[in-house]
Design an enzyme around this catalytic site. Sequence first.
Site, PDB file in Angstrom:
ATOM      1  N   GLU A   1      -1.688 -54.267 -22.943  1.00 43.69           N
ATOM      2  CA  GLU A   1      -0.334 -54.705 -22.321  1.00 43.69           C
ATOM      3  C   GLU A   1       0.319 -55.164 -23.211  1.00 43.69           C
ATOM      4  O   GLU A   1       1.284 -55.625 -22.889  1.00 43.69           O
ATOM      5  CB  GLU A   1      -1.469 -55.780 -21.415  1.00 43.69           C
ATOM      6  CG  GLU A   1      -1.992 -55.528 -20.409  1.00 43.69           C
ATOM      7  CD  GLU A   1      -1.325 -54.459 -19.348  1.00 43.69           C
ATOM      8  OE1 GLU A   1      -0.700 -53.784 -19.034  1.00 43.69           O
ATOM      9  OE2 GLU A   1      -2.701 -53.692 -18.192  1.00 43.69           O
ATOM     10  N   GLY A   2       0.895 -53.200 -24.105  1.00 47.51           N
ATOM     11  CA  GLY A   2       1.867 -54.272 -25.324  1.00 47.51           C
ATOM     12  C   GLY A   2       1.233 -55.056 -25.896  1.00 47.51           C
ATOM     13  O   GLY A   2       0.711 -55.791 -26.049  1.00 47.51           O
TER      14      GLY A   2
END
Lengths: 606, 606
Positions: free
Chosen positions: B449-450
């Site tokens: 998620e980044g």
Amino acid sequence: MTYQAPVKDMLFCMNELAGIERIATLPGFEDAGIDTAQAVLEECARFTEGVIAPLNAAGDRQPSWWQDGRVTTTPGFADAYRQFGEGGWQGLQHPAEFGGQALPRTISAACAEMLNSANLSFALCAILTDGAIEALLTAGSQALKELYLPRMISGEWTGTMNLTEPQAGSDLALVRTRAEPQRDGTYKVFGTKIFITYGDHDMAQNIVHLVLARLPGAPEGVKGISLFVVPKFLVSADGTLGERNDVQCVSIEHKLGIKASPTAVLQFGDGTAGSIADRSGAGAIGYLVGEENRGLEYMFVMMNAARYAVGLQGIAVAERARQLAAAYARERVQSRPVDGSLPGAAPIVHHPDVQRMLLTMRAQTEGCRALAIAAAAAGDAAHAHPQADVRRREQALYEFLVPLVKGYSTEMSQEVTSLGVQVHGGMGFIEETGAAQHYRDARILTIYEGTTAIQANDLVGRKTVRDGGAVARAFAEEVAAVEAQLRQRDSDAAQAMAQRLAVGREAFLEVVDWVLARFKSDPNAVFAGSVPYLLLTGQLAVGWQLGRSLLAAEDRLAAGDDPAFMRSKITVARFYADHILTRVPGLRDSIVSGSEAIVEMALEDF
Amino acid sequence: MTYQAPVKDMLFCMNELAGIERIATLPGFEDAGIDTAQAVLEECARFTEGVIAPLNAAGDRQPSWWQDGRVTTTPGFADAYRQFGEGGWQGLQHPAEFGGQALPRTISAACAEMLNSANLSFALCAILTDGAIEALLTAGSQALKELYLPRMISGEWTGTMNLTEPQAGSDLALVRTRAEPQRDGTYKVFGTKIFITYGDHDMAQNIVHLVLARLPGAPEGVKGISLFVVPKFLVSADGTLGERNDVQCVSIEHKLGIKASPTAVLQFGDGTAGSIADRSGAGAIGYLVGEENRGLEYMFVMMNAARYAVGLQGIAVAERARQLAAAYARERVQSRPVDGSLPGAAPIVHHPDVQRMLLTMRAQTEGCRALAIAAAAAGDAAHAHPQADVRRREQALYEFLVPLVKGYSTEMSQEVTSLGVQVHGGMGFIEETGAAQHYRDARILTIYEGTTAIQANDLVGRKTVRDGGAVARAFAEEVAAVEAQLRQRDSDAAQAMAQRLAVGREAFLEVVDWVLARFKSDPNAVFAGSVPYLLLTGQLAVGWQLGRSLLAAEDRLAAGDDPAFMRSKITVARFYADHILTRVPGLRDSIVSGSEAIVEMALEDF
């Protein structure tokens, strides 16, 4: 090629920081100049890169396994260990009298780093054997030495250290294994030892267990522990192997990392091992090493060598992780550079945060290497210098640095191997990539051979307080001398390093005063800050060596030697100053203000 | 019991920091007062402790496995997921219109923490389903919503997010999966997606894949990506399941951690899945979500929710690791206390360094929880407040805090789970103990998620620079207001917190000015410092909430409420001030001075 030994950086450390040419003037080390060092390192690089490194991933995927009391190691390990022994690598630092090469630690430490980078699990067998050799050299009778050392130094037999028991980990006062004297002068040993690295395996003909145990009527606590040799196979006077001794590997552990190295539970004297079962009276036959009840003292000799070696393991796994991450960062294409310098997606090594991570990895690794090699040089001088006062001074410095080499380099290795995973992004979490193995393998290093807290307690108690801070302050003066040299340089890098070292040194001295003032009156406060003190001191000590490294690199650059390499050494030092030494004042604050909250907390609220 | 939900601390955060009673005055949240919160949390605690937590170790030892295109999850997971759906837990925060409970995030976040503490791998399926629900709520047509949402919210069907491809990880501009429009208004999707969490499994009747793909002739880069729903089984208009769609799970990854959660490689449209093989014309049938070429925008909605959720995962795994370590420290007997307060060896919780580690774990975990719950409250107000200017202000604060909750809580979780291993000593390295699983599981959280760098770039670019530092400075004013209140208190704890917050806030503002001044002229320098900037800001934001927590706990203590708990909250805050906030000035120094070395380094020397 999965690993390339950093021979150039190691030789730089030896030349510029360790003074290898001065070591070669010490008695016994006459052949150990830079040419010897270079030849040995290059040969070691070939061997570790070509033979040992390729077995590293296999050892993780197909670890040692246990069946029916026997441990079988990963395919290829036994043959590689034979080559290791035949190449003379086990004997590098050991006396020529028993077949060793008698090289200074300054050189053997670099070789040990390579072996560990190539394969941490494999190298452990050699480290433990080194420790057992040291203990026998220190305290063994001439007969024990002559019988065991030549075969251990040749790599035909390996060694183990048997300290831990289920109830006795960091606290060896709780050891319960017992040894009963026999009429023939031998002993029978009974007890259970756990976490015994290479406690059983198939890589050597015999395993020489060095075992802590209590004699009947011995004093309680650590003053009642004696040291015994307990061979896996009994050894006759001519060195031939006899019957199987009553020591059995009853299981091995399922571990987070270093999976290829078997971690054994050993049962001494339950009468079930091999042909012993049908003999009357079980008990593992052992031989006393040195005097009764002095076992812990002898074991400390092994442990100091082993602690230094574990520090090298931290540097080694960090180096390997760094190489893997740097290679990936050059290959993996993702996103356009933030400065718009390229029209499209670029290899991620172009991205500033990846550069920050890679430089953190390089600065921490090279910095800890510089400190470890400088410490080895102090150890060599402490051992071999003709003047007693020099030996004493160098020994004190060496002993001050050992908990830093062990404690700081291993904590560092966890930061660096974690960054190694991070540089890989999602691929870092996939086991096939290899970054995760280094991260898992490194996790044991701050635990075994004394946790970071044990190192920190050693630094506080034996190395700082016992001499009233004398060695600590002498160390600070060495740092100040480097600052003075740096301040005379024009470069921004030298000025930045001088300033960060000065701030760090002042913080260190403040903490030393604080520790000395409170050690007796408020030991809880002092020991609440002992690990931050170790980290602070480790960071400063590494900065000290990188400050010297920066000075040397500027000189060599001015002389036109290898400009690209010298420039990179200067940049690495500057990066360290601005990214790692900057952590020092915060640690000082935590130490001097941070104990209140810890002492206030009710025991049930932790 | 392997996990006990920290209900009391969560309710403290809701009452004292999030203002749950004010949230209950917002339209739609009328039933969401503290009594509702308490009832929901206690029920969730029973469910997660009793049903989900016991499956955590099993999921690690017997992970999901793949055979012939199908994934089978760990025994017990499918039944637990059924109970999870039936209990209404998937629908907690989703609209009542589609069968959800419509509770504020302030409450659902606490439940999500519990689910993740109980079982990070299990919870991932719910997190991804939440993300898919959010994306459909944001951009789906009414028909898509009515067909899919009720069954996703009930837990009958699960959802996935299909972003990553082998060449497109952080850089979604490189996405190549394509979608071809069909005459009937559907699309056929072709391509390979990797790292798809719960991309296949046996826990639900259907899987709703949300897939980023390019339409023919779409613009290059991120502006040419559209979003599609691609169900595993085709869905008829009445919601019954039809044929198998042409999407196949071709393998799952062998990972460092979160092993129970299958990480799939999905092949869309190669014509081999299920009954599709005999149809003419392969291609996975998909349905456009929202408008063409706006896929990334919609996916950001999911990603923001998912980023916040991953931040909670960091807190959750840290809490579980803390509980395990604290229990071990109370049991394990080793060494006499350094202050001589006991005559013999004591449980290691008596040793100051163990206390320091446990308090670090507790302060970091509770601090990040406080920040996450406060951020959720801002999110709720941004969503539901009747006044537009309040909504805007709260939304800006929420968006500023999301990269901190994600980036800082996950980096924190690695420190805390590593300390969890360290507290266990040698036992921590043995897999059976369980500490190592938390350490391995946590390692993904700073990546997916980044990565932390992606969060940091978001914090720098969209959250700090875009509004000229307005929200950043407003945040600093909030901190200053807490300092002012703290300074009016008599206690040492309040004074210490006030002082560390002031130093931290000044460092923060200095960095904000530095970032704003250089963002255009020297982006490499700014992005070289982006991760340290995120860590600094995260530490300060957590300190801000723990400062508020300290004030509230002093008030409650003065009122005689639960004195032991309130005292521990005060001590935890003070510990944080003196041990974590002390790191802030060093980070400031690294940011403002640290870019020189990075920029100087030649590309080939990294």
